[in-house]
Write an enzyme that holds these catalytic residues in place. Sequence first.
Site, PDB file in Angstrom:
ATOM      1  N   ARG A 114      67.422  -2.601  15.812  1.00 18.63           N
ATOM      2  CA  ARG A 114      68.525  -3.511  15.778  1.00 18.63           C
ATOM      3  C   ARG A 114      68.967  -3.803  14.255  1.00 18.63           C
ATOM      4  O   ARG A 114      67.900  -3.808  13.377  1.00 18.63           O
ATOM      5  CB  ARG A 114      68.604  -4.726  16.724  1.00 18.63           C
ATOM      6  CG  ARG A 114      67.348  -5.709  16.157  1.00 18.63           C
ATOM      7  CD  ARG A 114      67.366  -6.674  15.198  1.00 18.63           C
ATOM      8  NE  ARG A 114      66.413  -7.516  14.913  1.00 18.63           N
ATOM      9  CZ  ARG A 114      66.012  -8.143  13.832  1.00 18.63           C
ATOM     10  NH1 ARG A 114      66.760  -7.897  12.582  1.00 18.63           N
ATOM     11  NH2 ARG A 114      65.486  -9.132  13.801  1.00 18.63           N
ATOM     12  N   GLU A 213      71.319 -15.638  17.040  1.00 21.94           N
ATOM     13  CA  GLU A 213      70.806 -16.180  15.740  1.00 21.94           C
ATOM     14  C   GLU A 213      71.952 -15.735  14.359  1.00 21.94           C
ATOM     15  O   GLU A 213      71.949 -16.279  13.523  1.00 21.94           O
ATOM     16  CB  GLU A 213      69.495 -15.567  15.372  1.00 21.94           C
ATOM     17  CG  GLU A 213      68.965 -15.898  14.071  1.00 21.94           C
ATOM     18  CD  GLU A 213      67.388 -15.809  13.820  1.00 21.94           C
ATOM     19  OE1 GLU A 213      66.500 -16.002  14.812  1.00 21.94           O
ATOM     20  OE2 GLU A 213      67.364 -14.908  12.745  1.00 21.94           O
ATOM     21  N   ARG A 217      74.117  -8.760  16.548  1.00 19.92           N
ATOM     22  CA  ARG A 217      72.999  -8.126  16.672  1.00 19.92           C
ATOM     23  C   ARG A 217      73.368  -6.672  17.306  1.00 19.92           C
ATOM     24  O   ARG A 217      73.643  -6.713  18.492  1.00 19.92           O
ATOM     25  CB  ARG A 217      71.659  -8.748  17.518  1.00 19.92           C
ATOM     26  CG  ARG A 217      71.148  -9.982  16.631  1.00 19.92           C
ATOM     27  CD  ARG A 217      70.313  -9.381  15.560  1.00 19.92           C
ATOM     28  NE  ARG A 217      69.811 -10.509  14.698  1.00 19.92           N
ATOM     29  CZ  ARG A 217      68.541 -11.187  14.895  1.00 19.92           C
ATOM     30  NH1 ARG A 217      67.880 -10.759  15.828  1.00 19.92           N
ATOM     31  NH2 ARG A 217      68.335 -12.097  14.121  1.00 19.92           N
ATOM     32  N   CYS A 259      68.446 -16.076   9.039  1.00 15.31           N
ATOM     33  CA  CYS A 259      67.189 -16.246   8.592  1.00 15.31           C
ATOM     34  C   CYS A 259      66.794 -15.402   7.393  1.00 15.31           C
ATOM     35  O   CYS A 259      67.036 -14.376   7.312  1.00 15.31           O
ATOM     36  CB  CYS A 259      66.324 -15.760   9.901  1.00 15.31           C
ATOM     37  SG  CYS A 259      64.502 -15.846   9.319  1.00 15.31           S
ATOM     38  N   THR A 261      64.247 -13.757   6.505  1.00 13.55           N
ATOM     39  CA  THR A 261      63.417 -12.605   7.012  1.00 13.55           C
ATOM     40  C   THR A 261      64.308 -11.523   7.376  1.00 13.55           C
ATOM     41  O   THR A 261      63.909 -10.210   7.318  1.00 13.55           O
ATOM     42  CB  THR A 261      62.643 -12.910   8.244  1.00 13.55           C
ATOM     43  OG1 THR A 261      63.207 -13.145   9.166  1.00 13.55           O
ATOM     44  CG2 THR A 261      61.609 -14.109   8.061  1.00 13.55           C
ATOM     45  N   ARG A 268      65.460  -4.445  12.236  1.00 18.76           N
ATOM     46  CA  ARG A 268      64.134  -4.313  12.992  1.00 18.76           C
ATOM     47  C   ARG A 268      64.007  -3.195  13.786  1.00 18.76           C
ATOM     48  O   ARG A 268      64.620  -2.914  14.721  1.00 18.76           O
ATOM     49  CB  ARG A 268      63.922  -5.714  13.496  1.00 18.76           C
ATOM     50  CG  ARG A 268      62.161  -5.748  13.989  1.00 18.76           C
ATOM     51  CD  ARG A 268      61.785  -7.111  14.427  1.00 18.76           C
ATOM     52  NE  ARG A 268      62.210  -7.260  15.976  1.00 18.76           N
ATOM     53  CZ  ARG A 268      61.435  -7.022  16.994  1.00 18.76           C
ATOM     54  NH1 ARG A 268      60.149  -6.606  16.598  1.00 18.76           N
ATOM     55  NH2 ARG A 268      61.663  -7.196  18.202  1.00 18.76           N
ATOM     56  N   ARG A 297      54.072  -8.198  17.732  1.00 18.12           N
ATOM     57  CA  ARG A 297      54.631  -9.215  18.704  1.00 18.12           C
ATOM     58  C   ARG A 297      54.321  -8.834  19.846  1.00 18.12           C
ATOM     59  O   ARG A 297      53.861  -7.797  20.479  1.00 18.12           O
ATOM     60  CB  ARG A 297      56.368  -9.223  18.617  1.00 18.12           C
ATOM     61  CG  ARG A 297      56.793  -9.650  17.135  1.00 18.12           C
ATOM     62  CD  ARG A 297      58.200  -9.757  17.181  1.00 18.12           C
ATOM     63  NE  ARG A 297      58.844 -10.089  15.753  1.00 18.12           N
ATOM     64  CZ  ARG A 297      60.195 -10.469  15.626  1.00 18.12           C
ATOM     65  NH1 ARG A 297      61.177 -10.361  16.535  1.00 18.12           N
ATOM     66  NH2 ARG A 297      60.323 -10.798  14.519  1.00 18.12           N
ATOM     67  N   GLU A 302      60.036 -12.322  19.799  1.00 17.48           N
ATOM     68  CA  GLU A 302      58.890 -13.039  18.732  1.00 17.48           C
ATOM     69  C   GLU A 302      58.484 -14.298  19.600  1.00 17.48           C
ATOM     70  O   GLU A 302      59.013 -14.947  20.356  1.00 17.48           O
ATOM     71  CB  GLU A 302      59.836 -13.641  17.596  1.00 17.48           C
ATOM     72  CG  GLU A 302      59.014 -13.609  16.391  1.00 17.48           C
ATOM     73  CD  GLU A 302      59.769 -14.420  15.319  1.00 17.48           C
ATOM     74  OE1 GLU A 302      61.170 -14.377  15.622  1.00 17.48           O
ATOM     75  OE2 GLU A 302      59.389 -14.158  14.129  1.00 17.48           O
TER      76      GLU A 302
HETATM   77  P1  ADP Z   1      64.860  -9.569  17.441  1.00 20.96           P
HETATM   78  O1  ADP Z   1      64.981  -7.790  17.874  1.00 20.96           O
HETATM   79  O2  ADP Z   1      66.190  -9.799  17.359  1.00 20.96           O
HETATM   80  O3  ADP Z   1      64.116  -9.803  16.434  1.00 20.96           O
HETATM   81  P2  ADP Z   1      63.125 -10.458  19.312  1.00 20.96           P
HETATM   82  O4  ADP Z   1      61.634  -9.964  18.785  1.00 20.96           O
HETATM   83  O5  ADP Z   1      63.460 -11.681  20.302  1.00 20.96           O
HETATM   84  O6  ADP Z   1      64.295 -10.442  18.720  1.00 20.96           O
HETATM   85  O7  ADP Z   1      63.157  -9.155  20.757  1.00 20.96           O
HETATM   86  C1  ADP Z   1      64.410  -9.191  21.388  1.00 20.96           C
HETATM   87  C2  ADP Z   1      64.302  -8.629  23.025  1.00 20.96           C
HETATM   88  O8  ADP Z   1      64.068  -7.197  22.429  1.00 20.96           O
HETATM   89  C3  ADP Z   1      63.100  -8.976  23.561  1.00 20.96           C
HETATM   90  O9  ADP Z   1      63.417  -8.991  25.079  1.00 20.96           O
HETATM   91  C4  ADP Z   1      62.142  -7.961  23.373  1.00 20.96           C
HETATM   92  O10 ADP Z   1      61.181  -7.673  24.251  1.00 20.96           O
HETATM   93  C5  ADP Z   1      62.939  -6.922  23.353  1.00 20.96           C
HETATM   94  N1  ADP Z   1      62.393  -5.577  22.617  1.00 20.96           N
HETATM   95  C6  ADP Z   1      62.157  -5.439  21.243  1.00 20.96           C
HETATM   96  N2  ADP Z   1      61.649  -4.283  21.064  1.00 20.96           N
HETATM   97  C7  ADP Z   1      61.650  -3.631  22.122  1.00 20.96           C
HETATM   98  C8  ADP Z   1      61.515  -2.257  22.469  1.00 20.96           C
HETATM   99  N3  ADP Z   1      60.940  -1.434  21.561  1.00 20.96           N
HETATM  100  N4  ADP Z   1      61.576  -1.799  23.623  1.00 20.96           N
HETATM  101  C9  ADP Z   1      62.387  -2.497  24.564  1.00 20.96           C
HETATM  102  N5  ADP Z   1      62.585  -4.096  24.211  1.00 20.96           N
HETATM  103  C10 ADP Z   1      62.365  -4.224  23.130  1.00 20.96           C
HETATM  104  N1  ILO Z   2      62.320 -19.652  12.201  1.00 19.84           N
HETATM  105  C1  ILO Z   2      61.125 -18.830  13.165  1.00 19.84           C
HETATM  106  C2  ILO Z   2      61.477 -17.447  13.282  1.00 19.84           C
HETATM  107  C3  ILO Z   2      61.431 -16.708  11.866  1.00 19.84           C
HETATM  108  C4  ILO Z   2      61.462 -15.175  11.883  1.00 19.84           C
HETATM  109  N2  ILO Z   2      62.115 -14.745  12.938  1.00 19.84           N
HETATM  110  C5  ILO Z   2      63.425 -14.759  13.387  1.00 19.84           C
HETATM  111  C6  ILO Z   2      63.818 -14.390  14.646  1.00 19.84           C
HETATM  112  N3  ILO Z   2      64.272 -14.845  12.407  1.00 19.84           N
HETATM  113  C7  ILO Z   2      59.895 -19.297  12.182  1.00 19.84           C
HETATM  114  O1  ILO Z   2      59.933 -19.917  10.996  1.00 19.84           O
HETATM  115  O2  ILO Z   2      58.795 -19.103  12.781  1.00 19.84           O
END
Ligand code: ADP
Ligand code: ILO
Length: 344
Positions: A114, A213, A217, A259, A261, A268, A297, A302
């Site tokens: 993403r 966020e 995305r 954010c 990061t 990501r 993760r 996250e």
């Molecule tokens: P972001 O990718 O925006 O940092 P998250 O870590 O919150 O956000 O993940 C968002 C969603 O994407 C969650 O439901 C997570 O399980 C799903 N996800 C992340 N990576 C994968 C993957 N490789 N396969 C399937 N689902 C995924």
């Molecule tokens: N504000 C949260 C998440 C930081 C990084 N992740 C994201 C989704 N931006 C923290 O500081 O733990």
Amino acid sequence: MNHTFPSFPKDCHSLLCRYLTPEIFDALKDKKTSNGYTLHQAINSGVQNPDSSIGVYAGDAESYTLFAPLFDPIIEAYHGFCRSDTHHSHFNPDDLKAPNPDTSGDYIVSTRIRVGRNIADVPLGPAISKEQRNAVESQVSQALESLEGALRGTYYPLQGMSSADKAQLVSDHFLFKAGDRFLEAAGLNRDWPEGRGIFHNEDKTFLVWINEEDQLRIISMQSGGDIKAVFTRLFHAVSAIEKSVTFSHSKHLGYITSCPTNLGTAMRASVHIKLPKLGQNKERFEAIAKAHHVQIRGIHGEHSESEGGIYDISNRRRLGVSEVQCVQDMYDGVVALIAAEQSL
Ligand code: ADP
Ligand code: ILO
């Protein structure tokens, strides 16, 4: 504005707590960006949630310059990227060397890549008004609904979506969860669920979250470990959207995100991967992850835990490295983790 220096518990490890000194606090506490975003707003998430890893959010591109004495060291600590560095993009799927690392399908459950994007000249989510957020939703959903071919799909606003549909989309890993406490304290959940939603194509391999966020995305995902196919689809999707939407971008920081990061590529790239044996050997698992710049993760996003020995492995660096390098980091880390799992 709260003029008192915040107190952090002794066991607080956030980058906010590490870099917010009383001197920096005093120098910045009365400043406001042209959108009215304050230091108090920028740090509230990390103050309310001392278990944050970072703890700060930007309200607009200007936050990164106005509050630079706080943001710069945080950006440097997370990405290893200094004030004098410049970010360079390289988003060409032909240059990615990533043959499927798991053709047997024994380890990789799914792959997802993403990027975060925000509209140029509009405040970021923490500072956006309800009207501006709703305008972003209509502009972006219209742009998405004009896409053709494999990217063709439908926009589903969160408001009016049944609880059962929402729960199913979240548990299938397609949709963001409601009520995240880090986003709540950053002001990112205001007026929920109005203005938020998800666009996806029929087979849910191309999806766009609106006004979570970040304002967009943009997501490409599918079962298995064909990382190059996922990267290629994302490249085509981003290029198609960019024809009608201008994103917030700076020469120094790349794509601007709420954010720190996510700055730079805002990318990501992750796999959900079965590593039950390594999961029992946390020290070795974390050492391999660190050496390859990947993050571990849980599988529900996250701050979630692993389930059934399945982990989310993704690139950690996003700024000062190109899009191709982000995916290459994840790929190299995954190859090393599979080899370690096989050896146990
Ligand atoms: P972001 O990718 O925006 O940092 P998250 O870590 O919150 O956000 O993940 C968002 C969603 O994407 C969650 O439901 C997570 O399980 C799903 N996800 C992340 N990576 C994968 C993957 N490789 N396969 C399937 N689902 C995924
Ligand atoms: N504000 C949260 C998440 C930081 C990084 N992740 C994201 C989704 N931006 C923290 O500081 O733990």
